[in-house]
Design a protein around this motif. Structure first.
Motif, short mmCIF file in Angstrom:
data_model
loop_
_atom_site.label_atom_id
_atom_site.label_comp_id
_atom_site.label_asym_id
_atom_site.label_seq_id
_atom_site.Cartn_x
_atom_site.Cartn_y
_atom_site.Cartn_z
N ARG A 20 68.20 27.61 73.17
CA ARG A 20 69.00 26.36 73.22
C ARG A 20 68.08 25.15 73.32
N ALA A 21 67.00 25.29 74.10
CA ALA A 21 66.03 24.18 74.22
C ALA A 21 65.39 23.90 72.87
N GLY A 22 64.99 24.96 72.17
CA GLY A 22 64.34 24.80 70.86
C GLY A 22 65.29 24.26 69.81
N GLU A 23 66.53 24.73 69.85
CA GLU A 23 67.51 24.25 68.86
C GLU A 23 67.77 22.76 69.02
N TRP A 24 67.81 22.32 70.28
CA TRP A 24 68.03 20.88 70.51
C TRP A 24 66.83 20.07 70.00
N ALA A 25 65.63 20.61 70.25
CA ALA A 25 64.41 19.92 69.77
C ALA A 25 64.45 19.79 68.24
N VAL A 26 64.85 20.85 67.57
CA VAL A 26 64.90 20.82 66.09
C VAL A 26 65.95 19.81 65.63
N VAL A 75 53.56 20.78 73.29
CA VAL A 75 52.81 21.65 74.21
C VAL A 75 53.84 22.33 75.12
N GLU A 76 53.41 23.46 75.66
CA GLU A 76 54.33 24.26 76.48
C GLU A 76 53.74 24.50 77.87
N LEU A 77 54.53 24.21 78.89
CA LEU A 77 54.17 24.56 80.27
C LEU A 77 54.93 25.83 80.59
N GLN A 78 54.21 26.93 80.61
CA GLN A 78 54.86 28.23 80.80
C GLN A 78 55.05 28.54 82.28
N GLY A 79 56.06 29.37 82.54
CA GLY A 79 56.24 29.88 83.90
C GLY A 79 55.17 30.91 84.24
N SER A 132 60.96 24.78 61.40
CA SER A 132 60.98 23.30 61.50
C SER A 132 59.54 22.81 61.38
N ASP A 133 59.35 21.49 61.41
CA ASP A 133 57.96 21.01 61.36
C ASP A 133 57.44 20.66 62.76
N ILE A 134 58.11 21.16 63.79
CA ILE A 134 57.58 21.02 65.16
C ILE A 134 56.50 22.08 65.34
N GLU A 135 55.31 21.62 65.71
CA GLU A 135 54.18 22.55 65.85
C GLU A 135 53.80 22.71 67.32
N MET A 136 53.77 23.93 67.80
CA MET A 136 53.33 24.21 69.18
C MET A 136 51.80 24.26 69.17
N ILE A 137 51.14 23.23 69.72
CA ILE A 137 49.68 23.17 69.61
C ILE A 137 48.98 23.80 70.81
N ASP A 174 47.68 13.21 70.83
CA ASP A 174 48.82 13.07 69.92
C ASP A 174 49.99 13.99 70.31
N ILE A 175 50.17 14.20 71.61
CA ILE A 175 51.29 15.06 72.05
C ILE A 175 52.60 14.27 71.94
N ASP A 176 53.61 14.88 71.27
CA ASP A 176 54.91 14.21 71.14
C ASP A 176 55.97 14.83 72.03
N LEU A 177 55.78 16.11 72.38
CA LEU A 177 56.86 16.85 73.04
C LEU A 177 56.30 17.87 74.02
N VAL A 178 56.95 17.96 75.19
CA VAL A 178 56.61 18.98 76.18
C VAL A 178 57.83 19.89 76.34
#
Ligand code: AHR
Length: 336
Positions: free
Chosen positions: A162-168, A179-183, A204-209, A234-238
């Protein structure tokens, strides 16, 4: 299911054999604490259910709400003698607590496993002792599902999805770098949320760097985000696997002179009050809820298990999701 008395008689010899080994395991500082008689089920009133609960720790606002829900529900008035222990996010402490509950011959053991793997041996000990086990919040990765009666908790893959679908929906087409802050590494919500999010943004064109663990804590979330900000400009999304790490990321982003929620978008999971306030304030952009109020379901399932009634193997907690307007509307009545 066997009757309680039969289970206890069958368990007695096993427990005696186990005691020597368990005493070694339980001799350190992490011995479980109970509100009542430490002698366990046989010492409690016959209609009281002695339940040993091993909690992950106190790493997040979610965990505090989860602990409160369990302690507020499994009360003497509600027919329980709750023995509660905090594992401080260490699997060895949880195994030690479970062995102590077996030794005390509690009626039921419940726990939220800090990581997915490595539980078969201790769960087999509980089974051999005739003590039913209920999983709450997090799953175990075991081939043998007879080692526990029921698993109550959220669908973590669905939360990540659901988090990813909203981002897309919001950001696809803009070439976002995420970037991802993992548990906690190896924990079910870490594994599943990562997978759900990755599946949703694929195509999508969202890239997890980059992706790194912040152990579900605000402090570590902040530290990891500071590292990301030094490494990438150049981080756009966490995507943070929980609110606390997202709140830590906000501090790091502000300290770096950027505006959270605008320069860098943030999506989190949980929906605790602090997270919802940050969403209402525009510093977080979206939250997928993970409901921590598992006490009532645990009480109901524990009563059924002890009564020998059939229970559902999997009980999926229902979660919502919030954007800024929804957070503003929900905040006044938020319980946690
Ligand atoms: O297992 C649930 C997760 O554990 C929550 O999302 C997180 O906040 C907690 O530490």
């Amino acid at each position: 299911m066997m009757s309680k008395n039969f289970r206890r008689a069958g368990a007695a010899m096993f427990v005696a054999a186990l005691t020597a080994a368990s005493l070694v395991a339980c001799s350190s500082e992490q011995a479980p604490q109970g509100g009542g008689d430490e002698g366990g089920g046989s010492a409690a009133a016959s209609d009281t259910i002695v339940l040993g609960f091993s909690q992950v720790g106190a790493e997040s606002g979610w965990r505090a709400a989860n602990t409160k829900s369990i302690q507020d529900t499994l009360t003497q008035e509600n027919g329980f003698d709750l023995k509660f222990s905090d594992a401080q996010q260490k699997q060895e402490n949880q195994i030690q607590a479970i062995r102590s509950y077996i030794q005390q011959q509690v009626d039921v053991i419940a726990f939220s496993p800090v990581v997915e793997t490595g539980w078969d041996a201790v769960l087999e000990e509980a089974k051999a002792a005739g003590i039913p086990v209920i999983l709450t919040d997090r799953a175990v990765d075991s081939e043998d599902d007879t080692l526990y009666e029921s698993f109550i908790g959220s669908d973590f893959v669905e939360e990540g999805k659901r988090a990813g679908e909203w981002a897309v929906e919001q950001y696809d087409g803009e070439g976002y770098k995420a970037v991802e802050l993992q548990g906690t590494t190896g924990a079910a919500p870490m594994i599943d949320r990562q997978q759900g999010f990755a599946d949703a943004i694929a195509g999508s064109d969202i890239e997890m760097i980059d992706s790194q663990t912040g152990n579900f804590t605000r402090t570590e979330g902040k530290q990891v985000m500071e590292g990301f900000l030094q490494k990438y400009d150049d981080i756009d999304l966490v995507f943070a696997h929980n609110d606390d790490m997202g709140l830590g990321a906000i501090e790091a982003i502000e300290a770096a002179g950027k505006v959270p929620g605008k320069d860098i978008k943030i999506i989190t999971v949980d929906g605790v009050k602090d997270g919802m306030q940050a969403l209402a304030d525009g510093k977080i952009n979206y939250i997928v809820e993970c409901n921590p109020l598992l006490g009532p379901d645990l009480a109901e399932i524990a009563k059924k298990v002890v009564a020998g009634e059939a229970v559902e193997k999997r009980i999926v907690t229902q979660d919502e999701a919030f954007d800024q307007e929804a957070a503003k509307a929900a905040l006044p009545d938020r319980q946690y």
